[in-house]
Design a protein around this motif. Structure first.
Motif, PDB file in Angstrom:
ATOM      1  N   UNK A 125      26.010   4.900  -9.393  1.00  0.00           N
ATOM      2  CA  UNK A 125      26.618   3.984  -8.660  1.00  0.00           C
ATOM      3  C   UNK A 125      26.487   2.569  -9.556  1.00  0.00           C
ATOM      4  N   UNK A 126      25.459   2.607 -10.272  1.00  0.00           N
ATOM      5  CA  UNK A 126      25.172   1.082 -11.215  1.00  0.00           C
ATOM      6  C   UNK A 126      25.814   1.648 -12.638  1.00  0.00           C
ATOM      7  N   UNK A 127      26.173   2.816 -12.754  1.00  0.00           N
ATOM      8  CA  UNK A 127      26.613   2.996 -14.351  1.00  0.00           C
ATOM      9  C   UNK A 127      27.633   2.195 -14.998  1.00  0.00           C
ATOM     10  N   UNK A 128      28.620   1.291 -14.145  1.00  0.00           N
ATOM     11  CA  UNK A 128      29.620   0.756 -14.651  1.00  0.00           C
ATOM     12  C   UNK A 128      28.827  -0.632 -15.430  1.00  0.00           C
ATOM     13  N   UNK A 129      27.649  -1.110 -15.163  1.00  0.00           N
ATOM     14  CA  UNK A 129      27.041  -2.108 -15.470  1.00  0.00           C
ATOM     15  C   UNK A 129      25.873  -1.629 -16.550  1.00  0.00           C
ATOM     16  N   UNK A 130      25.506  -0.606 -16.547  1.00  0.00           N
ATOM     17  CA  UNK A 130      24.337   0.085 -17.531  1.00  0.00           C
ATOM     18  C   UNK A 130      24.400  -0.681 -19.015  1.00  0.00           C
ATOM     19  N   UNK A 131      25.631  -0.731 -19.737  1.00  0.00           N
ATOM     20  CA  UNK A 131      25.572  -1.316 -21.269  1.00  0.00           C
ATOM     21  C   UNK A 131      25.750  -2.749 -20.927  1.00  0.00           C
ATOM     22  N   UNK A 183      35.381   8.662  -5.112  1.00  0.00           N
ATOM     23  CA  UNK A 183      35.292   8.793  -6.413  1.00  0.00           C
ATOM     24  C   UNK A 183      36.374   7.813  -7.062  1.00  0.00           C
ATOM     25  N   UNK A 184      37.313   7.254  -6.402  1.00  0.00           N
ATOM     26  CA  UNK A 184      38.197   6.191  -7.054  1.00  0.00           C
ATOM     27  C   UNK A 184      37.784   4.850  -7.181  1.00  0.00           C
ATOM     28  N   UNK A 185      36.576   4.369  -6.623  1.00  0.00           N
ATOM     29  CA  UNK A 185      36.131   3.268  -6.308  1.00  0.00           C
ATOM     30  C   UNK A 185      34.903   3.063  -7.010  1.00  0.00           C
ATOM     31  N   UNK A 186      34.487   1.751  -6.964  1.00  0.00           N
ATOM     32  CA  UNK A 186      33.137   1.452  -7.871  1.00  0.00           C
ATOM     33  C   UNK A 186      32.278   0.605  -6.961  1.00  0.00           C
ATOM     34  N   UNK A 198       0.909  -1.396   0.023  1.00  0.00           N
ATOM     35  CA  UNK A 198      -0.024  -0.023   0.016  1.00  0.00           C
ATOM     36  C   UNK A 198       0.924   1.172   0.072  1.00  0.00           C
ATOM     37  N   UNK A 199       0.754   1.888  -1.030  1.00  0.00           N
ATOM     38  CA  UNK A 199       1.608   3.187  -1.202  1.00  0.00           C
ATOM     39  C   UNK A 199       1.051   4.426  -0.646  1.00  0.00           C
ATOM     40  N   UNK A 200      -0.125   4.938  -0.526  1.00  0.00           N
ATOM     41  CA  UNK A 200      -0.943   5.846   0.078  1.00  0.00           C
ATOM     42  C   UNK A 200      -0.082   7.020  -0.317  1.00  0.00           C
ATOM     43  N   UNK A 201       0.480   8.045   0.516  1.00  0.00           N
ATOM     44  CA  UNK A 201       1.129   9.236   0.534  1.00  0.00           C
ATOM     45  C   UNK A 201       2.441   8.866  -0.378  1.00  0.00           C
ATOM     46  N   UNK A 202       3.096   7.623  -0.401  1.00  0.00           N
ATOM     47  CA  UNK A 202       4.185   7.576  -1.244  1.00  0.00           C
ATOM     48  C   UNK A 202       3.964   7.188  -2.578  1.00  0.00           C
ATOM     49  N   UNK A 203       2.823   7.324  -3.335  1.00  0.00           N
ATOM     50  CA  UNK A 203       2.460   7.095  -4.453  1.00  0.00           C
ATOM     51  C   UNK A 203       3.688   7.661  -5.429  1.00  0.00           C
ATOM     52  N   UNK A 204       4.071   6.756  -6.325  1.00  0.00           N
ATOM     53  CA  UNK A 204       5.058   7.279  -7.222  1.00  0.00           C
ATOM     54  C   UNK A 204       4.620   8.677  -8.129  1.00  0.00           C
ATOM     55  N   UNK A 205       5.744   9.418  -8.398  1.00  0.00           N
ATOM     56  CA  UNK A 205       5.104  10.311  -9.426  1.00  0.00           C
ATOM     57  C   UNK A 205       6.191  10.290 -10.633  1.00  0.00           C
ATOM     58  N   UNK A 206       5.792  10.875 -11.682  1.00  0.00           N
ATOM     59  CA  UNK A 206       6.688  10.582 -13.104  1.00  0.00           C
ATOM     60  C   UNK A 206       7.888  11.174 -12.683  1.00  0.00           C
ATOM     61  N   UNK A 207       8.553  11.933 -11.830  1.00  0.00           N
ATOM     62  CA  UNK A 207       9.790  12.216 -11.504  1.00  0.00           C
ATOM     63  C   UNK A 207      10.059  11.547 -10.422  1.00  0.00           C
ATOM     64  N   UNK A 208      11.545  10.997 -10.481  1.00  0.00           N
ATOM     65  CA  UNK A 208      12.026  10.120  -9.454  1.00  0.00           C
ATOM     66  C   UNK A 208      12.441  11.570  -8.326  1.00  0.00           C
ATOM     67  N   UNK A 209      12.645  11.157  -7.199  1.00  0.00           N
ATOM     68  CA  UNK A 209      13.403  12.006  -6.132  1.00  0.00           C
ATOM     69  C   UNK A 209      14.807  12.261  -6.518  1.00  0.00           C
ATOM     70  N   UNK A 210      15.490  13.326  -6.252  1.00  0.00           N
ATOM     71  CA  UNK A 210      16.862  13.698  -6.481  1.00  0.00           C
ATOM     72  C   UNK A 210      17.889  12.443  -6.286  1.00  0.00           C
ATOM     73  N   UNK A 211      17.766  11.812  -5.044  1.00  0.00           N
ATOM     74  CA  UNK A 211      18.760  10.913  -4.623  1.00  0.00           C
ATOM     75  C   UNK A 211      18.841   9.816  -5.633  1.00  0.00           C
ATOM     76  N   UNK A 212      18.042   9.644  -6.282  1.00  0.00           N
ATOM     77  CA  UNK A 212      17.880   8.425  -7.479  1.00  0.00           C
ATOM     78  C   UNK A 212      19.161   8.444  -8.307  1.00  0.00           C
ATOM     79  N   UNK A 213      19.502   9.712  -8.600  1.00  0.00           N
ATOM     80  CA  UNK A 213      20.420   9.932  -9.820  1.00  0.00           C
ATOM     81  C   UNK A 213      21.754   9.467  -9.170  1.00  0.00           C
TER      82      UNK A 213
END
Length: 195
Positions: free
Chosen positions: A79-85, A180-183, A59-74
């Motif tokens: 962090x998952x960029x090394x495996x994106x492709x 910044x030097x680690x994955x 039950x999401x109630x007030x937490x209903x997802x919106x079209x825009x993700x929160x800023x911290x999702x970036x």
């Protein structure tokens, strides 16, 4: 047995320099969101939490997802960029075992563990506990997955070791710190809830 003592030369510092951190930013909080109460007896060590104290559906109630993700999702995407492709291969996952404390797999809504080595204090226990709470709060919504966790602070997956055309894919290893030097994939240290 008589042991001969070695002469030891030590150097002392005349003073210690501490970094100057800016003052903490005041935090404004909103009213807390409703929580699911666990009805477990703290005095009975043989007690288990009854299954009926958790929701049967998400039950999401007030937490209903919106079209825009929160800023911290970036940061999650970063962090998952090394495996994106390329995605994550079984071989890369198995290489994470080198320093991991445990493997956590979720299959069909059930948690499975493989422990490799002891973790500092109870960090592994509370990381696992966090996943159990996630499964109870969102039954049927968590996909099957397999993750490796290293319960130590300092990051170990050096980006330089996986740079270049012929370099292998980095091991996907979750831990509590990165730089910044680690994955290493940064993950919250849920053990603070239990300590």
């Amino acid at each position: 047995v008589l042991l001969e003592k070695e002469a030891v030369t030590t150097k002392t510092r005349s003073h210690t320099i501490f970094p100057k951190y800016p003052p903490p930013t005041p935090v404004t909080t909103q009213s807390p969101k409703p929580e699911f109460t666990l009805h477990c007896s703290a005095n009975d060590t043989n007690a288990t939490c009854p299954r009926n104290s958790y929701p049967a559906t998400a039950s999401f109630g007030e937490d209903t997802p919106t079209a825009t993700c929160p800023d911290h999702f970036r940061w999650i995407h970063e962090d998952l960029r090394p495996w994106a492709k390329t995605g994550i291969t079984r071989e890369a996952l198995e290489r994470a075992k080198k320093t991991a404390n445990f493997r956590l797999a979720i299959v069909g809504g059930r948690v499975y563990l493989e422990k490799f080595q002891d973790a500092f204090q109870t960090r592994d226990v509370f990381t696992i506990w966090g996943f159990l709470q996630l499964l109870r709060k969102y039954p049927g919504k968590i996909p099957d997955l397999e993750l490796m966790f290293d319960c130590v602070d300092w990051p170990v997956v050096r980006a330089l070791d996986f740079a270049g055309v012929d370099a292998p894919s980095p091991p996907p290893l979750f831990r509590y710190c990165g730089n910044e030097e680690t994955l290493d994939i940064v993950f919250p240290d849920w053990s603070f809830w239990g300590w």
